[in-house]
Design a protein around this motif. Structure first.
Motif, PDB file in Angstrom:
ATOM      1  N   LEU A 132     -52.087  19.525  -2.980  1.00 10.77           N
ATOM      2  CA  LEU A 132     -51.994  18.283  -2.003  1.00 10.77           C
ATOM      3  C   LEU A 132     -52.602  17.303  -2.376  1.00 10.77           C
ATOM      4  CD1 LEU A 132     -52.960  20.632   1.106  1.00 10.77           C
ATOM      5  CD2 LEU A 132     -50.715  19.554   0.718  1.00 10.77           C
ATOM      6  N   CYS A 133     -53.791  17.172  -3.211  1.00  5.58           N
ATOM      7  CA  CYS A 133     -54.409  16.027  -3.729  1.00  5.58           C
ATOM      8  C   CYS A 133     -53.147  14.978  -4.494  1.00  5.58           C
ATOM      9  CB  CYS A 133     -55.674  16.335  -4.632  1.00  5.58           C
ATOM     10  SG  CYS A 133     -56.986  16.733  -3.280  1.00  5.58           S
ATOM     11  N   ILE A 134     -52.458  15.857  -5.481  1.00 17.09           N
ATOM     12  CA  ILE A 134     -51.716  15.097  -6.389  1.00 17.09           C
ATOM     13  C   ILE A 134     -50.348  14.571  -5.447  1.00 17.09           C
ATOM     14  CG2 ILE A 134     -49.901  15.614  -8.262  1.00 17.09           C
ATOM     15  CD1 ILE A 134     -52.084  17.670  -9.369  1.00 17.09           C
ATOM     16  N   TYR A 135     -49.923  15.401  -4.462  1.00 21.46           N
ATOM     17  CA  TYR A 135     -49.027  14.964  -3.730  1.00 21.46           C
ATOM     18  C   TYR A 135     -49.336  13.477  -2.899  1.00 21.46           C
ATOM     19  CZ  TYR A 135     -45.038  15.104  -0.527  1.00 21.46           C
ATOM     20  OH  TYR A 135     -43.798  14.960   0.175  1.00 21.46           O
ATOM     21  N   GLY A 136     -50.672  13.794  -2.340  1.00 20.48           N
ATOM     22  CA  GLY A 136     -51.010  12.366  -1.770  1.00 20.48           C
ATOM     23  C   GLY A 136     -51.325  10.941  -2.538  1.00 20.48           C
ATOM     24  N   ILE A 137     -51.745  11.498  -3.641  1.00 21.52           N
ATOM     25  CA  ILE A 137     -52.041  10.510  -4.712  1.00 21.52           C
ATOM     26  C   ILE A 137     -50.436   9.776  -4.910  1.00 21.52           C
ATOM     27  CG2 ILE A 137     -52.614   9.768  -6.880  1.00 21.52           C
ATOM     28  CD1 ILE A 137     -54.902  11.772  -6.672  1.00 21.52           C
ATOM     29  N   ALA A 138     -49.433  10.651  -5.226  1.00 21.89           N
ATOM     30  CA  ALA A 138     -48.079  10.132  -5.408  1.00 21.89           C
ATOM     31  C   ALA A 138     -47.524   9.493  -4.211  1.00 21.89           C
ATOM     32  CB  ALA A 138     -47.523  11.321  -6.039  1.00 21.89           C
ATOM     33  N   MET A 139     -47.818   9.779  -3.073  1.00 20.83           N
ATOM     34  CA  MET A 139     -47.517   9.146  -1.784  1.00 20.83           C
ATOM     35  C   MET A 139     -47.978   7.615  -2.000  1.00 20.83           C
ATOM     36  SD  MET A 139     -47.271  11.675   1.299  1.00 20.83           S
ATOM     37  CE  MET A 139     -47.082  10.668   2.322  1.00 20.83           C
ATOM     38  N   SER A 168     -45.960   0.716  -4.386  1.00 28.43           N
ATOM     39  CA  SER A 168     -44.971   0.279  -5.340  1.00 28.43           C
ATOM     40  C   SER A 168     -43.788  -0.294  -4.045  1.00 28.43           C
ATOM     41  CB  SER A 168     -44.201   1.360  -5.890  1.00 28.43           C
ATOM     42  OG  SER A 168     -45.181   1.700  -7.067  1.00 28.43           O
ATOM     43  N   LEU A 169     -43.373   0.551  -3.118  1.00 29.53           N
ATOM     44  CA  LEU A 169     -42.612  -0.058  -2.364  1.00 29.53           C
ATOM     45  C   LEU A 169     -42.717  -1.399  -1.541  1.00 29.53           C
ATOM     46  CD1 LEU A 169     -41.039   3.051  -0.686  1.00 29.53           C
ATOM     47  CD2 LEU A 169     -39.837   1.737  -1.975  1.00 29.53           C
ATOM     48  N   ILE A 170     -43.995  -1.375  -1.184  1.00 30.45           N
ATOM     49  CA  ILE A 170     -44.540  -2.543  -0.541  1.00 30.45           C
ATOM     50  C   ILE A 170     -44.685  -3.673  -1.425  1.00 30.45           C
ATOM     51  CG2 ILE A 170     -46.490  -3.734   0.368  1.00 30.45           C
ATOM     52  CD1 ILE A 170     -47.139  -0.919   1.796  1.00 30.45           C
ATOM     53  N   GLY A 171     -44.907  -3.644  -2.785  1.00 32.79           N
ATOM     54  CA  GLY A 171     -44.857  -4.421  -3.710  1.00 32.79           C
ATOM     55  C   GLY A 171     -43.319  -4.981  -4.080  1.00 32.79           C
ATOM     56  N   ARG A 172     -42.520  -4.061  -4.148  1.00 30.08           N
ATOM     57  CA  ARG A 172     -41.158  -4.539  -4.081  1.00 30.08           C
ATOM     58  C   ARG A 172     -40.482  -5.294  -3.160  1.00 30.08           C
ATOM     59  NH1 ARG A 172     -36.531  -2.470  -7.072  1.00 30.08           N
ATOM     60  NH2 ARG A 172     -37.979  -1.300  -8.370  1.00 30.08           N
ATOM     61  N   PHE A 201     -45.174   4.007   4.062  1.00 36.45           N
ATOM     62  CA  PHE A 201     -45.779   5.301   3.773  1.00 36.45           C
ATOM     63  C   PHE A 201     -44.574   6.474   4.469  1.00 36.45           C
ATOM     64  CE2 PHE A 201     -49.720   2.981   3.516  1.00 36.45           C
ATOM     65  CZ  PHE A 201     -50.061   3.754   2.497  1.00 36.45           C
ATOM     66  N   ILE A 202     -43.828   6.153   5.494  1.00 32.43           N
ATOM     67  CA  ILE A 202     -42.926   7.165   5.963  1.00 32.43           C
ATOM     68  C   ILE A 202     -42.004   7.585   4.805  1.00 32.43           C
ATOM     69  CG2 ILE A 202     -40.870   7.714   7.591  1.00 32.43           C
ATOM     70  CD1 ILE A 202     -42.900   6.211   9.622  1.00 32.43           C
ATOM     71  N   LEU A 203     -41.512   6.608   4.231  1.00 28.87           N
ATOM     72  CA  LEU A 203     -40.462   6.895   3.008  1.00 28.87           C
ATOM     73  C   LEU A 203     -41.136   7.531   1.848  1.00 28.87           C
ATOM     74  CD1 LEU A 203     -38.286   3.600   3.219  1.00 28.87           C
ATOM     75  CD2 LEU A 203     -37.717   6.004   3.781  1.00 28.87           C
ATOM     76  N   SER A 204     -42.443   7.130   1.644  1.00 31.50           N
ATOM     77  CA  SER A 204     -43.260   7.656   0.270  1.00 31.50           C
ATOM     78  C   SER A 204     -43.466   9.352   0.688  1.00 31.50           C
ATOM     79  CB  SER A 204     -44.435   7.039   0.077  1.00 31.50           C
ATOM     80  OG  SER A 204     -45.285   7.431   1.023  1.00 31.50           O
ATOM     81  N   ALA A 205     -43.071   9.975   1.739  1.00 28.99           N
ATOM     82  CA  ALA A 205     -43.291  11.346   1.877  1.00 28.99           C
ATOM     83  C   ALA A 205     -42.232  11.983   0.981  1.00 28.99           C
ATOM     84  CB  ALA A 205     -43.137  11.713   3.561  1.00 28.99           C
ATOM     85  N   PRO A 258     -40.715  11.817  -4.909  1.00 25.65           N
ATOM     86  CA  PRO A 258     -39.867  12.078  -6.006  1.00 25.65           C
ATOM     87  C   PRO A 258     -38.558  11.341  -5.911  1.00 25.65           C
ATOM     88  CG  PRO A 258     -40.443  14.264  -5.388  1.00 25.65           C
ATOM     89  CD  PRO A 258     -40.870  13.279  -4.219  1.00 25.65           C
ATOM     90  N   VAL A 259     -37.947  11.150  -4.867  1.00 24.63           N
ATOM     91  CA  VAL A 259     -36.674  10.404  -4.672  1.00 24.63           C
ATOM     92  C   VAL A 259     -37.201   8.772  -4.685  1.00 24.63           C
ATOM     93  CG1 VAL A 259     -34.649   9.867  -2.825  1.00 24.63           C
ATOM     94  CG2 VAL A 259     -35.681  12.201  -2.903  1.00 24.63           C
ATOM     95  N   VAL A 260     -38.152   8.635  -4.155  1.00 24.73           N
ATOM     96  CA  VAL A 260     -38.581   7.109  -4.157  1.00 24.73           C
ATOM     97  C   VAL A 260     -39.008   6.833  -5.933  1.00 24.73           C
ATOM     98  CG1 VAL A 260     -40.443   5.560  -3.746  1.00 24.73           C
ATOM     99  CG2 VAL A 260     -39.800   6.849  -2.007  1.00 24.73           C
ATOM    100  N   LEU A 261     -39.525   7.645  -6.531  1.00 23.56           N
ATOM    101  CA  LEU A 261     -39.580   7.454  -8.004  1.00 23.56           C
ATOM    102  C   LEU A 261     -38.407   7.618  -8.816  1.00 23.56           C
ATOM    103  CD1 LEU A 261     -42.683   9.886  -8.949  1.00 23.56           C
ATOM    104  CD2 LEU A 261     -42.669   7.436  -8.698  1.00 23.56           C
TER     105      LEU A 261
END
Length: 89
Positions: A35-42, A48-52, A71-75, A78-81
């Motif tokens: 869950l921590c790794i998932y949260g960090i990736a989110m 990254s999306l906000i910066g783009r 933040f909703i899209l970053s859930a 993997p697709v965002v990456l």
């Protein structure tokens, strides 16, 4: 000092097993790590999306709705990456 390090006899460790509470604690710890790794990736994907969306020099404004959308899209990080890798800025 160090006398226990010079024992050349190999001990039989085949009967070592985790007890019930230790096994449960290991499972909980693994879930917490995941869950921590998932949260960090989110968070990384949302930033990254906000910066783009803000543009290369931040010329486009970022409002509360775009942050919420990021933040909703970053859930589905993997697709965002995959999106970020396939469409470089």
């Amino acid at each position: 000092m160090g006398a226990n390090l010079s024992n050349l006899v190999e001990e039989d460790k085949s009967k070592i097993a985790l007890t019930g509470p230790d096994r449960q604690a290991d499972i909980i710890l693994g879930i917490i790590w995941a869950l921590c790794i998932y949260g960090i990736a989110m968070i990384w994907c949302a930033v990254s999306l906000i910066g783009r969306w803000a543009g290369p020099h931040g010329e486009r404004g970022v409002n509360m709705f775009s942050v919420l959308a990021a933040f909703i899209l970053s859930a589905g990080w993997p697709v965002v990456l995959v999106y970020l890798v396939m469409n470089p800025a």
